[in-house]
Structure formats: C-alpha cells, structure tokens
Design an enzyme around this catalytic site. Structure first.
Site, PDB file in Angstrom:
ATOM      1  N   ASN A   3       0.866  -1.177   0.000  1.00 47.17           N
ATOM      2  CA  ASN A   3       0.000   0.000   0.000  1.00 47.17           C
ATOM      3  C   ASN A   3       0.904   1.229   0.000  1.00 47.17           C
ATOM      4  OD1 ASN A   3      -1.777   2.069   0.522  1.00 47.17           O
ATOM      5  ND2 ASN A   3      -2.260   1.425   2.613  1.00 47.17           N
ATOM      6  N   TRP A   4       1.029   1.835  -1.160  1.00 45.97           N
ATOM      7  CA  TRP A   4       1.954   2.971  -1.284  1.00 45.97           C
ATOM      8  C   TRP A   4       1.421   4.234  -0.604  1.00 45.97           C
ATOM      9  CZ3 TRP A   4       4.076   2.951  -7.056  1.00 45.97           C
ATOM     10  CH2 TRP A   4       4.740   1.737  -7.283  1.00 45.97           C
ATOM     11  N   LYS A   5       0.152   4.253  -0.271  1.00 44.08           N
ATOM     12  CA  LYS A   5      -0.477   5.455   0.308  1.00 44.08           C
ATOM     13  C   LYS A   5      -0.228   6.664  -0.612  1.00 44.08           C
ATOM     14  CE  LYS A   5      -0.162   3.296   4.774  1.00 44.08           C
ATOM     15  NZ  LYS A   5      -0.193   3.448   6.222  1.00 44.08           N
ATOM     16  N   HIS A  89      -9.703   1.409   4.575  1.00 40.43           N
ATOM     17  CA  HIS A  89      -8.427   1.564   5.280  1.00 40.43           C
ATOM     18  C   HIS A  89      -8.632   2.512   6.461  1.00 40.43           C
ATOM     19  CE1 HIS A  89      -4.343   2.716   6.269  1.00 40.43           C
ATOM     20  NE2 HIS A  89      -3.962   1.598   5.678  1.00 40.43           N
ATOM     21  N   GLU A  91      -7.048   4.910   7.533  1.00 41.10           N
ATOM     22  CA  GLU A  91      -6.840   6.335   7.219  1.00 41.10           C
ATOM     23  C   GLU A  91      -8.063   6.909   6.497  1.00 41.10           C
ATOM     24  OE1 GLU A  91      -3.020   5.700   5.392  1.00 41.10           O
ATOM     25  OE2 GLU A  91      -2.259   5.119   7.364  1.00 41.10           O
ATOM     26  N   GLU A 160      -5.722  -4.681  10.422  1.00 39.64           N
ATOM     27  CA  GLU A 160      -4.659  -3.712  10.693  1.00 39.64           C
ATOM     28  C   GLU A 160      -4.978  -2.945  11.970  1.00 39.64           C
ATOM     29  OE1 GLU A 160      -2.525  -2.471   6.837  1.00 39.64           O
ATOM     30  OE2 GLU A 160      -4.407  -1.372   6.881  1.00 39.64           O
ATOM     31  N   GLY A 166       2.257   2.344  10.707  1.00 38.70           N
ATOM     32  CA  GLY A 166       3.232   3.424  10.564  1.00 38.70           C
ATOM     33  C   GLY A 166       3.920   3.808  11.860  1.00 38.70           C
ATOM     34  N   SER A 202       3.127  -2.028  10.274  1.00 37.36           N
ATOM     35  CA  SER A 202       4.578  -2.101  10.515  1.00 37.36           C
ATOM     36  C   SER A 202       5.191  -3.456  10.165  1.00 37.36           C
ATOM     37  CB  SER A 202       4.909  -1.721  11.966  1.00 37.36           C
ATOM     38  OG  SER A 202       4.530  -0.366  12.208  1.00 37.36           O
ATOM     39  N   GLY A 223       2.728  -1.109   4.263  1.00 38.36           N
ATOM     40  CA  GLY A 223       2.809   0.303   3.896  1.00 38.36           C
ATOM     41  C   GLY A 223       4.241   0.715   3.624  1.00 38.36           C
ATOM     42  N   GLY A 224       4.874   1.323   4.616  1.00 34.54           N
ATOM     43  CA  GLY A 224       6.208   1.891   4.469  1.00 34.54           C
ATOM     44  C   GLY A 224       7.221   0.964   3.807  1.00 34.54           C
TER      45      GLY A 224
HETATM   46  P1  PGA Z   1       2.638   0.383   7.572  1.00 30.78           P
HETATM   47  O1  PGA Z   1       1.185   0.606   6.911  1.00 30.78           O
HETATM   48  O2  PGA Z   1       3.155  -0.934   7.038  1.00 30.78           O
HETATM   49  O3  PGA Z   1       3.460   1.542   7.120  1.00 30.78           O
HETATM   50  O4  PGA Z   1       2.433   0.323   9.048  1.00 30.78           O
HETATM   51  C1  PGA Z   1       0.314  -0.476   6.704  1.00 30.78           C
HETATM   52  C2  PGA Z   1      -0.994   0.036   6.130  1.00 30.78           C
HETATM   53  O5  PGA Z   1      -1.483   1.094   6.553  1.00 30.78           O
HETATM   54  O6  PGA Z   1      -1.574  -0.606   5.230  1.00 30.78           O
END
Ligand code: PGA
Length: 238
Positions: A3-5, A89, A91, A160, A166, A202, A223-224
């Site tokens: 997930n590149w966000k 998600h 967010e 999640e 994050g 994470s 994500g990251g």
């Molecule tokens: P993260 O994000 O791996 O940076 O914690 C995961 C996500 O929000 O899908």
C-alpha cells in the site's frame, strides 16, 4: 500487498517498479500486488504487465458513475487494469469519515466492477487498551458478513490494528493470530472461512516470517516497507 499510500512520483515509481520487475518473484502459492495512488495506476499496470505482480487501488466510490466530482469508480479501476481495491483503510475511516456501512457499500461496488475488495478493519489504541479489539472488529465486519457468502467469499480481509500502522510497533504474532482466528470464525459463520486474512501494521522484512508462520495469517498489507523494492521482495520471499 504493498500500500503505497500518498507517496510517489513518475520518476520515483519507475525506479521502484523496475526494482520489482528485476527480481519478480514466482509466487506459486501467493499473490503479489502493489496499490499506487490513482494517477500512477496505469504506470504500474504498464510496468508490471508481463510479471506476476498485479495492481490494486487504494479506494473507490460506492457509486457506479455520474456526478460525483473527484471520485473514481470501480469500473474505471478495472478499465485501467486493477484487480484489487482497498476499502475501509483506517486512514479513510479516520480522515474521510468512512463508516462500516459505507465500507460495505464500497466492497459491493468493487465486486460489481469485478474487482477483489480488500476490506480493512482494526481497532485503535484506545479500543485495544479498553479490551475492545474483538468487539470492534466484529462491529466492522457485521455489514460485510450481511452481504452473504457469495459476496464475502470473493473478498480479502486485512486486519490492521491502527496502533501498529506506521508506528514501528507491530502486533506480536500471537496477538495478531488471536484476532485473525476470531475473524476466521466470523467468516465461517457465512461459510467463507477460506477467505484470505492479511495482517497489516509495521510489517517489514524482519518480522514478516514470524507473522506468516501463524496459522490464520495468510499474508500482509505493507505500507512503508513496500516503498523499497528489496525490502518488499524480502517480505514476498518470506
Ligand atoms: P505500515 O502501513 O506498514 O506503514 O504500518 C500499513 C498500512 O497502513 O496498510
């Protein structure tokens, strides 16, 4: 699934995608996908065309088409070559007020367009500290399960915990497994126990293997760590 966000640029993505192409995994037993921002979906589809890596979007409209300025429909995503789409998600739930019911409508819109919705659920830190994790997850899943076996069996669920996203603070494999097992049991109540359940929050190359060794953890939403080709590929290898 990466997930590149809201990260990337044409030039930066080209480097990342070339890195993924360079050592495309041969996943006999898993799917590998990346979810770039909308403007870069076609770029990713193009760059990954003859690889085993597929492309998803991070959101879609619950509507099919029409006067919804700024929105993107499921059929548009399918049209440019997406096969997956994240829905709900945390967010989106936090910053865009997406409710459990709206998330279910979006999952339905995704299925309608022939996309596989990856339905994201998970509790906040306050909810976790109050011992409400399983209740929150059950509440979030309820409108999804109400869609019935036909729909649910075509989805993927991503658990999640918001406090792990994050933050560098991953759930322990045992913590995640407990919630995944509860989610699996809920899915079984509509005969959809085979639905894949990803863990997210994470995940990185160092903790992926341990998480994946748990019985009900079928993969990861990353994500990251998905923004670096070598790290993402090491997670895929795990
Ligand atoms: P993260 O994000 O791996 O940076 O914690 C995961 C996500 O929000 O899908």
């Amino acid at each position: 699934m990466g997930n590149w966000k809201m990260n990337g640029s044409l030039a930066g993505n080209a480097t990342l995608l070339a890195g993924l192409r360079a050592s495309t995994p041969s996943p006999d037993n898993c799917d590998v996908a990346v979810c770039p921002p909308f403007p870069y979906l076609a770029q990713a589809v193009d760059a990954l065309r003859d690889t085993t890596i597929t492309v998803g979007a991070q959101n879609l409209s619950q509507h099919g088409e029409g006067a919804y300025t700024g929105e993107v429909s499921g059929s548009m995503l399918a049209d440019v070559g997406c096969v997956w789409v994240l829905v709900g998600h945390s967010e989106r739930r936090t910053y865009h007020a997406e409710t459990d019911q709206l998330v279910a409508h979006k999952a339905a819109a995704a299925l309608q367009a022939g996309l596989t919705p990856v339905v994201c659920i998970g509790e906040t830190l306050a909810e976790q500290e109050a011992g409400q994790t399983l209740g929150v997850v059950a509440r979030q899943l309820a409108p999804i399960l109400a869609m019935g076996n036909d729909a649910v069996s075509k989805m993927v669920i991503a658990y999640e915990p918001v406090w792990a996203i994050g933050t560098g603070r991953t759930a322990t494999p045992e913590q995640a497994q407990e919630v995944h097992a509860a989610i699996r049991a809920s899915l079984a109540s509509v005969g959809a126990e085979d639905v894949r359940i990803l863990y997210g929050g994470s995940v990185n190359a160092s903790n992926a293997q341990q998480l994946f060794s748990m019985e009900d953890i079928d993969g990861a939403l990353v994500g990251g760590a998905s923004l670096k080709a070598d790290e993402f590929l090491r997670i895929v290898a795990a």
